[in-house]
Scaffold this motif. Structure first.
Motif, PDB file in Angstrom:
ATOM      1  N   ILE A   1      31.365  33.142  47.007  1.00  0.00           N
ATOM      2  CA  ILE A   1      32.268  32.410  47.899  1.00  0.00           C
ATOM      3  C   ILE A   1      31.818  30.951  47.998  1.00  0.00           C
ATOM      4  CG2 ILE A   1      32.998  32.161  50.317  1.00  0.00           C
ATOM      5  CD1 ILE A   1      32.984  35.269  50.475  1.00  0.00           C
ATOM      6  N   ASP A   2      30.519  30.731  48.178  1.00  0.00           N
ATOM      7  CA  ASP A   2      29.988  29.358  48.261  1.00  0.00           C
ATOM      8  C   ASP A   2      30.322  28.549  47.011  1.00  0.00           C
ATOM      9  OD1 ASP A   2      28.908  29.756  50.775  1.00  0.00           O
ATOM     10  OD2 ASP A   2      26.875  30.137  50.035  1.00  0.00           O
ATOM     11  N   ILE A   3      30.259  29.177  45.858  1.00  0.00           N
ATOM     12  CA  ILE A   3      30.510  28.470  44.597  1.00  0.00           C
ATOM     13  C   ILE A   3      32.005  28.318  44.325  1.00  0.00           C
ATOM     14  CG2 ILE A   3      30.254  28.613  42.080  1.00  0.00           C
ATOM     15  CD1 ILE A   3      27.532  30.055  42.656  1.00  0.00           C
TER      16      ILE A   3
ATOM     17  N   SER B   1      32.179  30.979  37.719  1.00  0.00           N
ATOM     18  CA  SER B   1      33.188  30.398  38.593  1.00  0.00           C
ATOM     19  C   SER B   1      34.554  30.430  37.905  1.00  0.00           C
ATOM     20  CB  SER B   1      32.816  28.964  38.959  1.00  0.00           C
ATOM     21  OG  SER B   1      33.745  28.445  39.869  1.00  0.00           O
ATOM     22  N   GLY B   2      35.472  31.227  38.474  1.00  0.00           N
ATOM     23  CA  GLY B   2      36.808  31.343  37.916  1.00  0.00           C
ATOM     24  C   GLY B   2      36.907  32.199  36.666  1.00  0.00           C
ATOM     25  N   ILE B   3      35.830  32.844  36.258  1.00  0.00           N
ATOM     26  CA  ILE B   3      35.827  33.628  35.027  1.00  0.00           C
ATOM     27  C   ILE B   3      35.551  35.092  35.375  1.00  0.00           C
ATOM     28  CG2 ILE B   3      34.798  33.956  32.750  1.00  0.00           C
ATOM     29  CD1 ILE B   3      33.818  31.017  32.993  1.00  0.00           C
ATOM     30  N   ARG B   4      36.469  35.965  34.948  1.00  0.00           N
ATOM     31  CA  ARG B   4      36.316  37.391  35.171  1.00  0.00           C
ATOM     32  C   ARG B   4      36.537  38.130  33.856  1.00  0.00           C
ATOM     33  NH1 ARG B   4      40.579  38.853  37.759  1.00  0.00           N
ATOM     34  NH2 ARG B   4      41.541  36.828  37.625  1.00  0.00           N
ATOM     35  N   VAL B   5      35.905  39.278  33.723  1.00  0.00           N
ATOM     36  CA  VAL B   5      36.038  40.119  32.551  1.00  0.00           C
ATOM     37  C   VAL B   5      36.618  41.461  32.978  1.00  0.00           C
ATOM     38  CG1 VAL B   5      34.794  41.322  30.712  1.00  0.00           C
ATOM     39  CG2 VAL B   5      34.074  39.033  31.396  1.00  0.00           C
TER      40      VAL B   5
ATOM     41  N   VAL C   1      37.561  25.868  50.485  1.00  0.00           N
ATOM     42  CA  VAL C   1      38.465  26.712  51.266  1.00  0.00           C
ATOM     43  C   VAL C   1      37.901  26.859  52.680  1.00  0.00           C
ATOM     44  CG1 VAL C   1      39.552  28.988  51.398  1.00  0.00           C
ATOM     45  CG2 VAL C   1      39.146  27.935  49.162  1.00  0.00           C
ATOM     46  N   SER C   2      38.757  26.762  53.677  1.00  0.00           N
ATOM     47  CA  SER C   2      38.303  26.837  55.071  1.00  0.00           C
ATOM     48  C   SER C   2      37.830  28.243  55.422  1.00  0.00           C
ATOM     49  CB  SER C   2      39.445  26.433  56.017  1.00  0.00           C
ATOM     50  OG  SER C   2      40.440  27.445  56.045  1.00  0.00           O
TER      51      SER C   2
ATOM     52  N   LEU D   1      45.931  32.105  46.918  1.00  0.00           N
ATOM     53  CA  LEU D   1      45.351  33.228  47.654  1.00  0.00           C
ATOM     54  C   LEU D   1      44.881  34.313  46.692  1.00  0.00           C
ATOM     55  CD1 LEU D   1      47.792  33.599  50.710  1.00  0.00           C
ATOM     56  CD2 LEU D   1      45.588  32.401  50.609  1.00  0.00           C
ATOM     57  N   GLN D   2      45.645  34.546  45.632  1.00  0.00           N
ATOM     58  CA  GLN D   2      45.226  35.524  44.626  1.00  0.00           C
ATOM     59  C   GLN D   2      43.912  35.095  43.973  1.00  0.00           C
ATOM     60  OE1 GLN D   2      48.297  36.690  41.815  1.00  0.00           O
ATOM     61  NE2 GLN D   2      49.846  36.517  43.424  1.00  0.00           N
ATOM     62  N   THR D   3      43.785  33.812  43.702  1.00  0.00           N
ATOM     63  CA  THR D   3      42.551  33.291  43.109  1.00  0.00           C
ATOM     64  C   THR D   3      41.371  33.512  44.056  1.00  0.00           C
ATOM     65  OG1 THR D   3      43.771  31.654  41.834  1.00  0.00           O
ATOM     66  CG2 THR D   3      41.428  31.211  42.191  1.00  0.00           C
ATOM     67  N   TYR D   4      41.578  33.271  45.342  1.00  0.00           N
ATOM     68  CA  TYR D   4      40.517  33.486  46.327  1.00  0.00           C
ATOM     69  C   TYR D   4      40.128  34.969  46.366  1.00  0.00           C
ATOM     70  CZ  TYR D   4      42.396  29.023  48.162  1.00  0.00           C
ATOM     71  OH  TYR D   4      42.859  27.747  48.307  1.00  0.00           O
ATOM     72  N   GLY D   5      41.135  35.827  46.418  1.00  0.00           N
ATOM     73  CA  GLY D   5      40.870  37.265  46.446  1.00  0.00           C
ATOM     74  C   GLY D   5      40.167  37.741  45.189  1.00  0.00           C
ATOM     75  N   ASN D   6      40.582  37.207  44.046  1.00  0.00           N
ATOM     76  CA  ASN D   6      39.947  37.587  42.783  1.00  0.00           C
ATOM     77  C   ASN D   6      38.481  37.171  42.740  1.00  0.00           C
ATOM     78  OD1 ASN D   6      42.242  38.813  41.777  1.00  0.00           O
ATOM     79  ND2 ASN D   6      42.920  37.010  40.654  1.00  0.00           N
ATOM     80  N   ALA D   7      38.161  36.022  43.320  1.00  0.00           N
ATOM     81  CA  ALA D   7      36.764  35.572  43.347  1.00  0.00           C
ATOM     82  C   ALA D   7      35.909  36.553  44.152  1.00  0.00           C
ATOM     83  CB  ALA D   7      36.669  34.164  43.944  1.00  0.00           C
ATOM     84  N   ILE D   8      36.433  36.997  45.285  1.00  0.00           N
ATOM     85  CA  ILE D   8      35.685  37.909  46.149  1.00  0.00           C
ATOM     86  C   ILE D   8      35.594  39.298  45.521  1.00  0.00           C
ATOM     87  CG2 ILE D   8      35.729  39.083  48.398  1.00  0.00           C
ATOM     88  CD1 ILE D   8      37.029  36.410  49.479  1.00  0.00           C
ATOM     89  N   GLU D   9      36.732  39.838  45.079  1.00  0.00           N
ATOM     90  CA  GLU D   9      36.706  41.172  44.488  1.00  0.00           C
ATOM     91  C   GLU D   9      35.977  41.187  43.149  1.00  0.00           C
ATOM     92  OE1 GLU D   9      40.412  43.641  46.285  1.00  0.00           O
ATOM     93  OE2 GLU D   9      40.952  42.158  44.752  1.00  0.00           O
TER      94      GLU D   9
END
Length: 170
Positions: free
Chosen positions: A116-118, A163-167, A123-124, A53-61
């Protein structure tokens, strides 16, 4: 007095029969409002306990942060919250368009939705809705008058650069 029926009408019947086109001249008419507080959402504690869930939230934020950076850090907390609401409209209420919004909001929806698409393609919609719901809740709680929420996520979540990479930025 109901302008459409040209007769007295009770509030329940009015609520069941009113439509924007027919009732636009009525002083009592109000367009229905979404109750985003009642949309299913994870709790902040749920998010803290679950790495997925944290990973999902991090992708959006992270996508919100990246979009803010592309717009010279002009995205207000209210704009970010509206972007989240329009994404909830898509994933929970199944709305298909966001035509009536300001450009910064409309483009923000497209930007975050692309992430989100990428990043969350497996994820449902229900899980995405719950993550969007908790993010909206936290954003509403953190904002005061401008960019408090955006500053927090920029510092602690960072910008999504892939995808999955944040700075992270200070």
């Amino acid at each position: 007095m109901c302008l459409v029926a040209d007769a007295l009408i009770c509030s329940q019947c009015c609520g069941e029969t009113r439509a924007e086109e027919a009732c636009s001249g009525c002083v009592f008419y109000q367009a229905p409002k979404r109750k985003y507080e009642q949309v299913p959402a994870y709790s902040p504690a749920d998010m803290d306990r679950d790495m997925d869930l944290q990973t999902y939230g991090n992708a959006i934020e992270g996508a919100l942060c990246a979009y803010d950076m592309e717009n010279d850090s002009t995205l207000s907390d209210n704009d970010a919250i509206r972007i989240l609401e329009l994404l909830i409209d898509k994933y929970h209420f199944k709305d298909q368009k966001t035509d009536d919004e300001r450009e910064i909001v409309k483009n923000g929806v497209a930007f975050v939705d692309n992430a989100i698409d990428i990043d969350l393609k497996k994820v449902s919609d229900e899980e995405i809705t719950k993550v969007l719901g908790v993010i909206r809740f936290v954003a509403k709680r953190r904002t005061k008058i401008g960019r408090e929420y955006m500053s927090i996520i920029r510092q602690y979540v960072g910008l999504r650069v892939g995808s999955g990479i944040r700075v992270l930025q200070g």
